[in-house]
Design a protein around this motif. Structure first.
Motif, short mmCIF file in Angstrom:
data_model
loop_
_atom_site.label_atom_id
_atom_site.label_comp_id
_atom_site.label_asym_id
_atom_site.label_seq_id
_atom_site.Cartn_x
_atom_site.Cartn_y
_atom_site.Cartn_z
N PRO A 36 -31.48 -37.56 19.74
CA PRO A 36 -31.96 -36.48 20.60
C PRO A 36 -31.29 -36.46 21.98
N ALA A 37 -31.03 -37.63 22.56
CA ALA A 37 -30.36 -37.66 23.87
C ALA A 37 -28.93 -37.14 23.77
N GLU A 38 -28.25 -37.42 22.65
CA GLU A 38 -26.90 -36.88 22.45
C GLU A 38 -26.96 -35.36 22.32
N LEU A 39 -27.97 -34.86 21.61
CA LEU A 39 -28.11 -33.40 21.47
C LEU A 39 -28.35 -32.73 22.82
N LEU A 40 -29.10 -33.38 23.68
CA LEU A 40 -29.31 -32.83 25.03
C LEU A 40 -27.97 -32.72 25.75
N GLN A 41 -27.17 -33.77 25.67
CA GLN A 41 -25.86 -33.75 26.32
C GLN A 41 -24.95 -32.69 25.70
N ILE A 42 -24.95 -32.60 24.37
CA ILE A 42 -24.15 -31.57 23.68
C ILE A 42 -24.61 -30.18 24.10
N GLY A 46 -22.17 -27.65 25.63
CA GLY A 46 -22.00 -26.41 24.87
C GLY A 46 -22.32 -25.18 25.69
N CYS A 47 -23.37 -25.25 26.46
CA CYS A 47 -23.74 -24.13 27.32
C CYS A 47 -22.65 -23.89 28.37
N SER A 48 -22.10 -24.97 28.91
CA SER A 48 -21.01 -24.84 29.88
C SER A 48 -19.79 -24.19 29.24
N ALA A 49 -19.46 -24.60 28.02
CA ALA A 49 -18.29 -24.05 27.31
C ALA A 49 -18.48 -22.57 27.02
N VAL A 50 -19.65 -22.21 26.49
CA VAL A 50 -19.92 -20.82 26.15
C VAL A 50 -19.90 -19.95 27.41
N THR A 51 -20.48 -20.45 28.48
CA THR A 51 -20.54 -19.72 29.74
C THR A 51 -19.15 -19.52 30.34
N ALA A 52 -18.29 -20.53 30.24
CA ALA A 52 -16.97 -20.49 30.87
C ALA A 52 -15.89 -19.83 30.01
N GLU A 53 -16.15 -19.66 28.74
CA GLU A 53 -15.11 -19.20 27.81
C GLU A 53 -14.38 -17.94 28.28
N GLU A 54 -15.11 -16.91 28.63
CA GLU A 54 -14.46 -15.66 29.01
C GLU A 54 -13.61 -15.82 30.27
N LEU A 55 -14.12 -16.55 31.24
CA LEU A 55 -13.34 -16.78 32.46
C LEU A 55 -12.05 -17.53 32.15
N ILE A 56 -12.14 -18.55 31.32
CA ILE A 56 -10.96 -19.35 30.98
C ILE A 56 -9.96 -18.54 30.18
N THR A 57 -10.42 -17.86 29.14
CA THR A 57 -9.48 -17.12 28.30
C THR A 57 -8.86 -15.95 29.04
N ARG A 58 -9.59 -15.35 29.95
CA ARG A 58 -9.04 -14.24 30.73
C ARG A 58 -7.92 -14.72 31.66
N ARG A 59 -8.06 -15.92 32.20
CA ARG A 59 -7.08 -16.39 33.19
C ARG A 59 -6.01 -17.30 32.60
N ARG A 67 -11.55 -28.10 25.66
CA ARG A 67 -12.56 -29.05 25.21
C ARG A 67 -13.46 -29.36 26.40
N VAL A 68 -14.72 -29.57 26.12
CA VAL A 68 -15.66 -29.95 27.16
C VAL A 68 -16.26 -31.29 26.75
N ALA A 69 -15.93 -32.33 27.51
CA ALA A 69 -16.47 -33.67 27.24
C ALA A 69 -17.76 -33.84 28.04
N VAL A 70 -18.64 -34.65 27.52
CA VAL A 70 -19.90 -34.89 28.21
C VAL A 70 -20.27 -36.36 28.07
N SER A 71 -20.82 -36.89 29.14
CA SER A 71 -21.31 -38.26 29.13
C SER A 71 -22.57 -38.31 29.98
N ALA A 72 -23.26 -39.42 29.91
CA ALA A 72 -24.50 -39.53 30.68
C ALA A 72 -24.62 -40.92 31.26
N ASP A 73 -25.32 -41.00 32.38
CA ASP A 73 -25.71 -42.28 32.97
C ASP A 73 -27.11 -42.59 32.47
N ARG A 74 -27.26 -43.84 32.02
CA ARG A 74 -28.56 -44.27 31.52
C ARG A 74 -28.74 -45.75 31.82
#
Length: 134
Positions: A36-42, A46-59, A67-74
């Motif tokens: 579940p903690a990995e899914l939260l990070q994903i 994922g939300c960041s990737a979907v949100t940024a996609e149009e801006l990135i592909t346009r420019r 690719r969007v990497a994600v890690s967490a402090d625990r």
């Protein structure tokens, strides 16, 4: 929208949505499953990737891959994450330095304004549980 998680065996669960998508869940380290903690990070990445996609592909270009990497402090033994870190990996070599900075700023602003998952995590919201009592 109905989402559900169903137990399929010992420490083995499947999350489903109404559109037929599925994701395997289990304890940390379970083969072929996300914790579940990995899914939260994903979800944050994922939300960041979907949100940024149009801006990135346009420019950068309509066929650009990123690719969007994600890690967490625990803290050791903690049942919570202390921070989530998202890092975009894409080729911006075709952009001038000012264009790179402008793109990074636009992506940051878009995520801050539109990314439901990151906004919710930063805000912190109540989570309630219901359990049958009869």
């Amino acid at each position: 929208m109905t989402l559900e998680v169903q137990r399929e065996g010992e420490h083995s669960f499947v999350g489903r949505n109404e559109r037929g998508a599925q994701v395997r869940l289990g304890r940390t380290g379970a083969e072929g499953a996300f914790s579940p903690a990995e899914l939260l990070q994903i979800a944050v990445a994922g939300c960041s990737a979907v949100t940024a996609e149009e801006l990135i592909t346009r420019r950068v270009g309509a066929d650009s891959e990123f690719r969007v990497a994600v890690s967490a402090d625990r803290r050791e033994g903690a049942s919570e994450l202390d921070a989530v870190h998202v890092a975009f990996d894409l080729d911006v070599s075709g952009l001038e330095p000012g264009q790179r900075e402008a793109l990074a700023g636009a992506v940051d602003r878009a995520i801050e304004r539109l990314c439901t998952v990151s906004r919710t995590v930063k805000k912190g919201i109540p989570v309630t549980e219901e359990f049958p009592t009869t």
